[in-house]
Design an enzyme around this catalytic site. Structure first.
Site, PDB file in Angstrom:
ATOM      1  N   CYS A   2       0.852  -1.210  -0.150  1.00 16.20           N
ATOM      2  CA  CYS A   2       0.041   0.006   0.157  1.00 16.20           C
ATOM      3  C   CYS A   2       0.882   1.180  -0.088  1.00 16.20           C
ATOM      4  O   CYS A   2       2.098   1.217   0.150  1.00 16.20           O
ATOM      5  CB  CYS A   2      -1.073   0.081   1.207  1.00 16.20           C
ATOM      6  SG  CYS A   2      -2.029  -1.240   1.340  1.00 16.20           S
ATOM      7  N   GLY A  28      -0.910   0.552  -4.701  1.00 25.48           N
ATOM      8  CA  GLY A  28      -2.054   0.051  -4.416  1.00 25.48           C
ATOM      9  C   GLY A  28      -3.257   0.468  -5.407  1.00 25.48           C
ATOM     10  O   GLY A  28      -3.314   1.931  -5.699  1.00 25.48           O
ATOM     11  N   ASN A 101       0.791   0.498   6.043  1.00 23.98           N
ATOM     12  CA  ASN A 101       1.385  -0.387   4.962  1.00 23.98           C
ATOM     13  C   ASN A 101       1.935  -1.290   5.592  1.00 23.98           C
ATOM     14  O   ASN A 101       2.964  -1.286   6.151  1.00 23.98           O
ATOM     15  CB  ASN A 101       2.430   0.591   4.036  1.00 23.98           C
ATOM     16  CG  ASN A 101       3.061  -0.115   3.109  1.00 23.98           C
ATOM     17  OD1 ASN A 101       2.570  -1.345   2.617  1.00 23.98           O
ATOM     18  ND2 ASN A 101       4.226   0.300   2.723  1.00 23.98           N
ATOM     19  N   GLY A 102       1.797  -2.424   5.264  1.00 28.15           N
ATOM     20  CA  GLY A 102       2.500  -3.830   5.802  1.00 28.15           C
ATOM     21  C   GLY A 102       1.554  -4.914   6.144  1.00 28.15           C
ATOM     22  O   GLY A 102       0.337  -5.179   5.547  1.00 28.15           O
ATOM     23  N   TYR A 257      10.828  -4.039  -7.627  1.00 29.22           N
ATOM     24  CA  TYR A 257       9.412  -4.185  -8.540  1.00 29.22           C
ATOM     25  C   TYR A 257       8.606  -3.050  -7.917  1.00 29.22           C
ATOM     26  O   TYR A 257       8.210  -2.361  -8.774  1.00 29.22           O
ATOM     27  CB  TYR A 257       8.665  -5.493  -8.041  1.00 29.22           C
ATOM     28  CG  TYR A 257       7.384  -5.684  -8.847  1.00 29.22           C
ATOM     29  CD1 TYR A 257       7.148  -5.877 -10.144  1.00 29.22           C
ATOM     30  CD2 TYR A 257       6.221  -5.533  -7.796  1.00 29.22           C
ATOM     31  CE1 TYR A 257       6.012  -6.047 -10.689  1.00 29.22           C
ATOM     32  CE2 TYR A 257       5.016  -5.540  -8.619  1.00 29.22           C
ATOM     33  CZ  TYR A 257       4.809  -5.718  -9.753  1.00 29.22           C
ATOM     34  OH  TYR A 257       3.315  -5.774 -10.503  1.00 29.22           O
ATOM     35  N   THR A 303       9.067  -2.033 -15.314  1.00 30.31           N
ATOM     36  CA  THR A 303      10.091  -2.245 -14.212  1.00 30.31           C
ATOM     37  C   THR A 303      11.466  -2.678 -14.757  1.00 30.31           C
ATOM     38  O   THR A 303      12.325  -1.927 -14.124  1.00 30.31           O
ATOM     39  CB  THR A 303       9.278  -2.978 -13.023  1.00 30.31           C
ATOM     40  OG1 THR A 303       8.242  -2.897 -12.730  1.00 30.31           O
ATOM     41  CG2 THR A 303      10.134  -2.794 -11.722  1.00 30.31           C
TER      42      THR A 303
END
Length: 508
Positions: A2, A28, A101-102, A257, A303
């Protein structure tokens, strides 16, 4: 994975948060949310969808105030229902909102403790709501109407002592200010910056530095592992280390990424690390594939473009853009369901036939997760007339699920789980397959900041740095993350049903 943003300003922050979330959209694409404070009242807008689709003029007019936080989300184990969108808030004490986030690896135990010890009910499958309620419970222990910085840091110290996993969070307390903190291993990224205005100093927190730059904030530094920073509504700045033991072990997959190439994380340029990956992998190809007559190097956008360009330089081969990307299709490996991923690859990429016809091509991608995308891309190259199709991955074989907030699927759905390179090569249908070694990947990233001695590399080596990850835990997340489970949740949502009694809380 996120993206989070928080701002303490001297003028309305709604547009700056919106702009910050827009440049973090890659982190996200499932849902977005913004919450602000004006006149000691929360104003919240959150829903499923991209930032540009969630927020309309009528919403932005309502999101008034000089302090606010925002979030972009995709789900891993939890539901993708809009009820899971962030930020979350609680009314007591004071009124607290949080974006996270996590993933909390002990979320199940924490949820039980919240109910038994604090009589707090968690209403969703999101571990972010659990984190919010733990923070609220610890702040309530100060038992006074006005918190000071010491009270805030005492609460964060208690939170960090209880919570396990990888996380970066931004919280907002009515009548007080904004609080940002990061896990003791620094697994998930978090930065902050400031800008001077006629009315004083403004502060901004974000998952990546690119968000600061977009909003005109000067990058100050990364939030350190186990550190908490508290900025009052009046702009007073405080910081403190809140973990007994803290050390840098950032997630290496951010550099492979997730992060944007124009970001800096933990004093490392994401772009530079990817160039270094290309150098290392190019040198390995030159050593191990001297017998292969490669004509051209072609990246799988986007990427891997920087990696592929450097490989072409090392090998002294032409670099060509052989695929055109439809930028309106989301990232395929975070899409639920195998059939949806298969369909999206053809919608996402289209081959330029002349770059393939009659050539031995080297395709370069950042990584191979399920192998679904890779197999279809190899097939597309052959359909476009390629003579031989070789495949190079800038990352090592992904053999283990991620437990710190990345939607790596169940182990059984990882193409490299329990397979050797020859088997993977046969599965994706290429004429040759080569992976970056883990030592070379670490060296490529660490080259930009030699002070970091360890990275979080569990998806490659199965070593979970926080500990406490046993086979029972992996089995539980396997049952929640596999395609069958995701399809069941999506079917339940589409028919208006609610899912109850989840075995584990979802990560955000």
């Amino acid at each position: 994975m996120c993206g989070i943003v928080g701002i303490v300003g001297t003028s309305p922050v709604n547009q700056a948060i919106y702009d910050g979330l827009t440049v973090l959209q890659h982190r996200g694409q499932d849902a977005a949310g913004i919450i602000t404070i004006e006149n000691n009242t929360f104003s919240l807008r959150k829903a499923n969808g991209l930032v540009k689709d969630v927020f309309h003029t009528r919403h932005m007019k309502r999101l008034q105030g000089t302090i606010g936080i925002g979030h972009v989300r995709y789900p891993t184990a939890g539901s993708s229902s809009s009820s899971e969108a962030q930020p979350f808030y609680v009314n007591s004490p004071f009124g607290i909102a949080l974006a996270h986030n996590g993933n909390l690896t002990n979320a199940e135990q924490l949820k039980e403790q919240l109910f038994s010890e604090a009589r707090r009910h968690v209403n969703t499958t999101s571990d972010s709501e659990i984190l919010l309620n733990i923070m609220a419970h610890e702040l309530s222990k100060a038992d006074k109407l006005k918190l000071d910085a010491e009270d805030v840091f005492t609460a964060v110290t208690e939170v960090i002592s209880k919570v396990q996993g990888g996380y970066a969070a931004i919280a907002m307390v009515i009548g007080h200010g904004v609080l940002a903190f990061r896990d003791p291993n620094g697994i998930r990224p978090l930065v902050f910056g400031k800008r001077e205005t006629a009315n004083g100093t403004e502060y901004m927190f974000a998952s990546e530095s690119v968000a600061l730059k977009t909003d005109g904030f000067e990058f100050v530094r990364d939030v350190a592992p186990g550190e908490a920073i508290y900025v009052t509504e009046a702009g007073e700045f405080y910081s403190q280390a809140c973990a007994e033991k803290a050390s840098y072990s950032p997630c290496i997959f951010e550099f492979v990424y997730f992060a944007r190439p124009d970001s800096n994380i933990d004093r490392m340029s994401v772009y530079a690390t990817r160039v270094n990956m290309g150098t290392k992998l190019g040198e390995k190809i030159a050593r191990d594939w001297a017998d292969k007559d490669i004509d051209v190097v072609i990246p799988i956008p986007e990427t891997s473009c920087d990696v592929a360009l450097e490989i072409a330089r090392v090998l002294e081969l032409p670099y060509r853009q052989g695929f055109v990307k439809n930028r309106y299709i989301g990232r395929t490996f975070i899409m639920p369901g195998q059939e949806m991923r298969k369909k999206s690859v053809r919608q996402k990429l289209n081959a330029i036939d002349r770059e393939f016809k009659g050539k031995n091509v080297l395709l370069v991608d950042d990584s191979i997760v399920r192998g679904t995308t890779s197999a279809q891309i190899v097939e597309m190259a052959r359909e476009s007339g390629a003579k031989n199709v070789y495949f190079a991955s800038a990352a090592p074989e992904i053999r283990f699920p991620n437990v710190y907030g990345i939607d790596m699927p169940s182990a059984a759905e990882l193409i490299a789980h329990g397979r050797e390179v020859e088997d993977i090569n046969a599965s994706i249908g290429s004429d040759g397959l080569i992976f970056q070694s883990l030592d070379d990947l670490i060296a490529a990233v660490r080259q930009e900041n030699p002070e970091i001695s360890r990275f979080e590399t569990s998806v490659f080596d199965g070593q979970y740095i926080t500990g406490g990850i046993d086979q029972d835990y992996l089995n539980r997340i396997d049952r929640l993350r596999n395609d069958s489970a995701k399809s069941t949740r999506e079917s339940a949502m589409s028919s208006g049903l609610e899912l109850h009694n989840q075995e584990e809380n979802g990560s955000d």
